[in-house]
Design a protein around this motif. Structure first.
Motif, mmCIF file in Angstrom:
data_model
loop_
_atom_site.group_PDB
_atom_site.id
_atom_site.type_symbol
_atom_site.label_atom_id
_atom_site.label_comp_id
_atom_site.label_asym_id
_atom_site.label_seq_id
_atom_site.Cartn_x
_atom_site.Cartn_y
_atom_site.Cartn_z
ATOM 1 N N TRP A 3 34.474 49.967 41.252
ATOM 2 C CA TRP A 3 34.624 48.873 42.220
ATOM 3 C C TRP A 3 34.427 47.529 41.564
ATOM 4 C CZ3 TRP A 3 36.916 49.889 46.563
ATOM 5 C CH2 TRP A 3 37.005 51.246 46.930
ATOM 6 N N LEU A 4 33.582 47.532 40.541
ATOM 7 C CA LEU A 4 33.363 46.294 39.804
ATOM 8 C C LEU A 4 34.669 45.821 39.168
ATOM 9 C CD1 LEU A 4 30.898 44.552 39.020
ATOM 10 C CD2 LEU A 4 30.901 45.764 36.853
ATOM 11 N N LEU A 5 35.413 46.784 38.619
ATOM 12 C CA LEU A 5 36.677 46.436 37.969
ATOM 13 C C LEU A 5 37.779 46.168 38.980
ATOM 14 C CD1 LEU A 5 36.548 48.893 35.022
ATOM 15 C CD2 LEU A 5 37.212 46.525 34.779
ATOM 16 N N ALA A 6 37.713 46.873 40.108
ATOM 17 C CA ALA A 6 38.799 46.736 41.077
ATOM 18 C C ALA A 6 38.617 45.517 41.980
ATOM 19 C CB ALA A 6 38.906 48.003 41.926
ATOM 20 N N ALA A 7 37.363 45.058 42.132
ATOM 21 C CA ALA A 7 37.108 43.963 43.079
ATOM 22 C C ALA A 7 37.932 42.703 42.788
ATOM 23 C CB ALA A 7 35.618 43.637 43.116
ATOM 24 N N PRO A 8 38.043 42.267 41.510
ATOM 25 C CA PRO A 8 38.868 41.070 41.275
ATOM 26 C C PRO A 8 40.337 41.267 41.633
ATOM 27 C CG PRO A 8 37.496 41.541 39.366
ATOM 28 C CD PRO A 8 37.380 42.711 40.280
ATOM 29 N N LEU A 9 40.762 42.534 41.852
ATOM 30 C CA LEU A 9 42.138 42.792 42.299
ATOM 31 C C LEU A 9 42.220 42.926 43.812
ATOM 32 C CD1 LEU A 9 43.136 45.480 39.691
ATOM 33 C CD2 LEU A 9 43.831 43.105 39.759
ATOM 34 N N ILE A 10 41.213 43.597 44.378
ATOM 35 C CA ILE A 10 41.246 43.848 45.826
ATOM 36 C C ILE A 10 41.138 42.534 46.586
ATOM 37 C CG2 ILE A 10 40.051 44.968 47.736
ATOM 38 C CD1 ILE A 10 39.054 47.049 45.729
ATOM 39 N N ILE A 11 40.234 41.648 46.112
ATOM 40 C CA ILE A 11 39.969 40.415 46.860
ATOM 41 C C ILE A 11 41.229 39.547 46.993
ATOM 42 C CG2 ILE A 11 38.634 38.277 46.857
ATOM 43 C CD1 ILE A 11 36.362 39.964 45.575
ATOM 44 N N PRO A 12 41.940 39.246 45.892
ATOM 45 C CA PRO A 12 43.135 38.412 46.103
ATOM 46 C C PRO A 12 44.199 39.077 46.965
ATOM 47 C CG PRO A 12 42.871 38.954 43.773
ATOM 48 C CD PRO A 12 41.646 39.415 44.464
ATOM 49 N N PHE A 13 44.330 40.405 46.865
ATOM 50 C CA PHE A 13 45.322 41.065 47.722
ATOM 51 C C PHE A 13 44.928 40.932 49.188
ATOM 52 C CE2 PHE A 13 47.273 43.642 44.214
ATOM 53 C CZ PHE A 13 48.561 43.224 44.480
ATOM 54 N N ALA A 14 43.633 41.167 49.465
ATOM 55 C CA ALA A 14 43.174 41.039 50.846
ATOM 56 C C ALA A 14 43.359 39.605 51.318
ATOM 57 C CB ALA A 14 41.707 41.453 50.944
ATOM 58 N N ALA A 15 43.036 38.641 50.442
ATOM 59 C CA ALA A 15 43.201 37.231 50.812
ATOM 60 C C ALA A 15 44.672 36.925 51.071
ATOM 61 C CB ALA A 15 42.659 36.329 49.704
ATOM 62 N N ALA A 16 45.562 37.530 50.274
ATOM 63 C CA ALA A 16 46.993 37.283 50.463
ATOM 64 C C ALA A 16 47.434 37.766 51.834
ATOM 65 C CB ALA A 16 47.794 37.989 49.372
ATOM 66 N N VAL A 17 46.999 38.975 52.200
ATOM 67 C CA VAL A 17 47.395 39.517 53.507
ATOM 68 C C VAL A 17 46.887 38.620 54.623
ATOM 69 C CG1 VAL A 17 47.073 41.435 55.097
ATOM 70 C CG2 VAL A 17 47.472 41.894 52.681
ATOM 71 N N ALA A 18 45.592 38.264 54.537
ATOM 72 C CA ALA A 18 45.010 37.436 55.595
ATOM 73 C C ALA A 18 45.683 36.064 55.644
ATOM 74 C CB ALA A 18 43.513 37.292 55.376
ATOM 75 N N ALA A 19 45.906 35.472 54.462
ATOM 76 C CA ALA A 19 46.494 34.131 54.432
ATOM 77 C C ALA A 19 47.912 34.157 54.990
ATOM 78 C CB ALA A 19 46.501 33.585 53.009
ATOM 79 N N PHE A 20 48.625 35.269 54.760
ATOM 80 C CA PHE A 20 49.999 35.311 55.270
ATOM 81 C C PHE A 20 50.010 35.466 56.786
ATOM 82 C CE2 PHE A 20 54.223 36.948 56.121
ATOM 83 C CZ PHE A 20 54.980 36.064 55.364
ATOM 84 N N LEU A 21 49.122 36.333 57.287
ATOM 85 C CA LEU A 21 49.092 36.532 58.735
ATOM 86 C C LEU A 21 48.645 35.256 59.450
ATOM 87 C CD1 LEU A 21 47.681 40.157 58.927
ATOM 88 C CD2 LEU A 21 50.042 39.398 59.095
ATOM 89 N N ALA A 39 36.659 35.898 44.590
ATOM 90 C CA ALA A 39 37.196 36.510 43.373
ATOM 91 C C ALA A 39 36.445 35.997 42.151
ATOM 92 C CB ALA A 39 38.691 36.212 43.245
ATOM 93 N N LEU A 40 36.082 34.714 42.191
ATOM 94 C CA LEU A 40 35.316 34.161 41.074
ATOM 95 C C LEU A 40 33.965 34.862 40.973
ATOM 96 C CD1 LEU A 40 34.969 32.146 38.808
ATOM 97 C CD2 LEU A 40 34.191 30.462 40.453
ATOM 98 N N ALA A 41 33.314 35.057 42.125
ATOM 99 C CA ALA A 41 32.022 35.756 42.105
ATOM 100 C C ALA A 41 32.183 37.157 41.533
ATOM 101 C CB ALA A 41 31.451 35.812 43.514
ATOM 102 N N ALA A 42 33.244 37.851 41.976
ATOM 103 C CA ALA A 42 33.460 39.221 41.491
ATOM 104 C C ALA A 42 33.723 39.230 39.987
ATOM 105 C CB ALA A 42 34.636 39.845 42.235
ATOM 106 N N SER A 43 34.478 38.242 39.491
ATOM 107 C CA SER A 43 34.774 38.244 38.053
ATOM 108 C C SER A 43 33.530 37.907 37.241
ATOM 109 C CB SER A 43 35.889 37.275 37.686
ATOM 110 O OG SER A 43 36.385 36.622 38.767
ATOM 111 N N VAL A 44 32.682 37.031 37.792
ATOM 112 C CA VAL A 44 31.437 36.731 37.072
ATOM 113 C C VAL A 44 30.571 37.989 36.994
ATOM 114 C CG1 VAL A 44 29.297 35.411 37.185
ATOM 115 C CG2 VAL A 44 31.464 34.279 37.552
ATOM 116 N N ALA A 45 30.539 38.752 38.104
ATOM 117 C CA ALA A 45 29.771 40.001 38.083
ATOM 118 C C ALA A 45 30.300 40.937 37.001
ATOM 119 C CB ALA A 45 29.833 40.679 39.445
ATOM 120 N N LEU A 46 31.621 41.011 36.902
ATOM 121 C CA LEU A 46 32.235 41.858 35.871
ATOM 122 C C LEU A 46 31.838 41.369 34.481
ATOM 123 C CD1 LEU A 46 34.284 44.037 34.982
ATOM 124 C CD2 LEU A 46 36.052 42.302 35.132
#
Lengths: 510, 139
Positions: A3-21, A39-46
């Motif tokens: 999840w640590l590795l996937a979070a910087p990917l999941i967050i922008p995708f989720a943001a994209a969906v929400a921002a589009f709707l 996403a910045l927080a998640a990448s710093v954690a990584l």
């Protein structure tokens, strides 16, 4: 770890969906900014984890490597993810003041977040085919962003951009196919083990060259760069900034990854080609810039020229040179994105980017002048800014490698970069405005002004911090280069020499 | 296009294609089919409707803009991946629920893979329709 590795990917995708709707109201841009911050927080954690534990890897869907898709991050990947997130956040904030409501309704914020996801994905993937997929995600999103708004000029730039990138993609895919035929695997760590065992090493070098051309187009190196100056000056300024900062760097990253991990068998040949490419890229880019008179076009040609420095670091292939390349990547993303952001503000208050038609910014907008000066002179390599240390490390590495010519080219190109920057400085800032108007920052609405200036100032501050305290950054780059030159940790972590995510395949089947 | 035959035929065809697309979606896990092909077939249904009755009435019949359908599909697909977090598995690990499972029968297997496939269905359905509608409406 997964999840640590996937979070910087999941967050922008989720943001994209929400921002589009939510694209029809003010919440779209708020979601975009919030997503970028998360996403910045998640990448710093990584980053923190990678610094503490070394290379981290995870198997998506719990399918073990080399069969499934691996996400892996070493120091280089981690720092690229962090810097992507920083740039993403800066541009997301800037976009709230720069993007028109019409572009928002067409889905700007969603495309922007998908682009960030694509870039991040390319940095963390440990699988060549998956890298191709992330390139496609990036290409689709960037094409959308490039033509958003649909002016004739934009379509013209967009067509060139897509066509050349498709050629590169096809080459990349053919290379992937051939490599798979030879080794039966596409996991990068596994390839690092199996490629040296391939009998036909000549064919490996051919495939290596295919990858070099494919990534070379993405990275905009000589002689494959012409799509970049043809398209980067057309879209919205936020879009140019994120393109200039991140997109070509993905190509450079892919070159570094592939030519340190997989194709290291014939470095005498491949890296010599890279060295020539680096020299020509630096020189041609900067000469191209000297001939331009448009703010953004000059900056676009400078991207090309600066890419040459990074390739130089890879081509020399010594620990110091690679450290220089990593340092240069980080420095350049911040500085270049920032310069494009400044050009956007100059466009807003002075009414254009054509240098002949604007002027007077120094007198009436001194804050903007300072904020331009920092990244511009950093780009040219003035001490004590970040660009000086980046160039210093690379020139030192070339001298140590006994390569006087390339060191001379690098220094001469630095000088010519100053020439271009002083041209912008003299025309846009010192010269009085040709129409006699006084461009002022106060002519912007207060909300817009804040949104435009804060990210520029933050990125400029970051440049100064790297410039004034280069020690930890150089030490970090050296550690990253050490990992690149000795990929054993990477290979062991990905292939499960160290306990990774437990495998439960049998139970998952129906 | 003003063709009575096409308009009359399209009513049956649209219904058939939509049902068939769901059928393809659901059989996709173990047999040929799945979200991508299902989405394409579903989109074809609406394309036929748009050709027969015009794009505006096709948009009305769809109720939501096709772009929104595609974005929502991306969200659903993401949900299918994030679901694995509930059991603490890696991202995109398939989660299975066997409804009415007994000793010798597996019952009805439901999975997060199907959720992902539904997401793919919506993305393909939405993006194909946005493309086709945009092309039909252009002067």
């Amino acid at each position: 770890m997964s999840w640590l590795l996937a979070a910087p990917l999941i967050i922008p995708f989720a943001a994209a969906v929400a921002a589009f709707l939510l694209r029809n109201g003010p919440w779209g841009r708020r979601v975009s900014v919030a997503g970028s911050a998360l996403a910045l927080a998640a990448s710093v954690a990584l980053m923190v984890t990678v610094l503490q534990e070394g290379v981290v890897a995870a198997q998506m869907g719990a399918w073990p490597a080399p069969f499934g898709i691996t996400l892996a991050a070493d120091l280089l990947s981690a720092v690229m993810v962090v810097i992507t997130a920083i740039t993403g956040l800066a541009v997301a904030v800037y976009a709230t003041g720069d993007i028109t409501e019409r572009q928002e309704r067409l889905g700007f914020h969603a495309l922007f977040q998908v682009l960030l996801a694509g870039v991040t994905g390319a940095f963390v993937t440990g699988d060549l085919f998956n890298l191709y997929v992330w390139f496609e995600v990036m290409l689709i999103a960037s094409f959308g962003l490039l033509v958003l708004g649909g002016s004739k000029e934009q379509i013209d730039g967009g067509v060139k951009y897509v066509l050349l990138n498709l050629v590169s993609t096809i080459l990349f895919l053919s290379g992937v196919g051939l490599l798979y035929g030879m080794t039966g695997t596409l996991n990068m760590a596994d390839l690092a083990v199996t490629v040296p065992e391939v009998e036909n090493q000549g064919l490996v070098t051919v495939v290596a060259m295919m990858f070099m051309v494919a990534f070379g187009v993405k990275a905009a190196v000589f002689p494959l760069f012409f799509w970049l100056p043809a398209s980067y000056h057309t879209p919205a300024f936020s879009v140019s900034a994120v393109f200039a900062g991140l997109l070509t760097k993905v190509g450079v990253y892919a070159l570094i990854r592939v030519f340190t991990l997989i194709f290291t068998g014939d470095t005498g040949y491949t890296h010599t080609v890279l060295l020539w490419v680096a020299g020509f890229t630096m020189a041609v880019g900067v000469l191209g810039a000297a001939a331009q008179t448009d703010f953004r076009k000059i900056l676009s040609f400078h991207i090309v020229s600066q890419i040459g420095y990074m390739i130089l670091g890879l081509a020399l292939y010594t620990p110091l040179a690679l450290a220089g390349a990593v340092f240069y990547l980080v420095h350049h993303i911040i500085v270049k994105a920032n310069l494009f952001l400044v050009s956007g503000v100059a466009h807003r208050i002075a009414g254009g980017t054509e240098l002949g038609r604007i002027g007077g910014l120094y007198k009436t907008a001194p804050l903007l002048a300072v904020l331009f000066l920092i990244p511009a002179f950093s780009l040219a390599g003035f001490p004590p800014l970040s660009g000086f240390w980046a160039k210093y490390v690379l020139v030192k590495a070339s001298l140590e490698a006994g390569n006087w010519v390339i060191a001379g080219v690098a220094l001469a190109v630095g000088l010519l970069t100053i020439f271009s920057m002083t041209k912008i400085w003299g025309e846009a800032f010192w010269k009085p405005h040709p129409e006699g108007t006084d461009p002022r920052l106060s002519s912007l609405p207060a909300a817009d002004r804040r949104a435009l200036i804060v990210p520029i100032a933050a990125l400029a501050a970051l440049t100064c911090v790297i410039g004034l305290f280069p020690e930890p950054f150089v030490a970090f780059a050296e550690r990253a280069a050490g990992q690149l030159l000795d990929p054993e940790d990477y290979i062991l972590t990905v292939l499960g020499g160290r306990p990774a995510v437990p495998v439960q395949v049998a139970e998952a089947l129906p | 296009m003003n063709s009575v035959i096409l308009m009359a035929g399209s009513r049956i065809l649209v219904a058939l294609l939509l049902v068939f697309s769901v059928f393809m979606l659901l059989r996709g896990h173990n047999e040929p089919g799945g979200g991508f092909i299902g989405g394409l077939i579903g989109a074809v249904g609406f394309v036929i409707y748009a050709i027969a009755c015009g794009t505006s009435s096709a948009r009305e019949a769809l109720r939501v803009p096709p772009e929104t359908v595609a974005a929502a599909g991306l969200g659903v697909a993401l949900l299918g991946g994030v679901w694995a977090a509930v059991d603490g598995d890696a991202f995109f690990t398939g989660q299975w629920l066997f409804l009415g499972a007994t000793e010798d029968s597996k019952g009805l297997p439901l999975s997060s893979v199907l959720v992902f496939d539904v997401g793919v269905y919506l993305v393909v359905f939405g993006s194909i329709l946005s493309l086709v509608f945009a092309l039909e409406e252009e002067v």
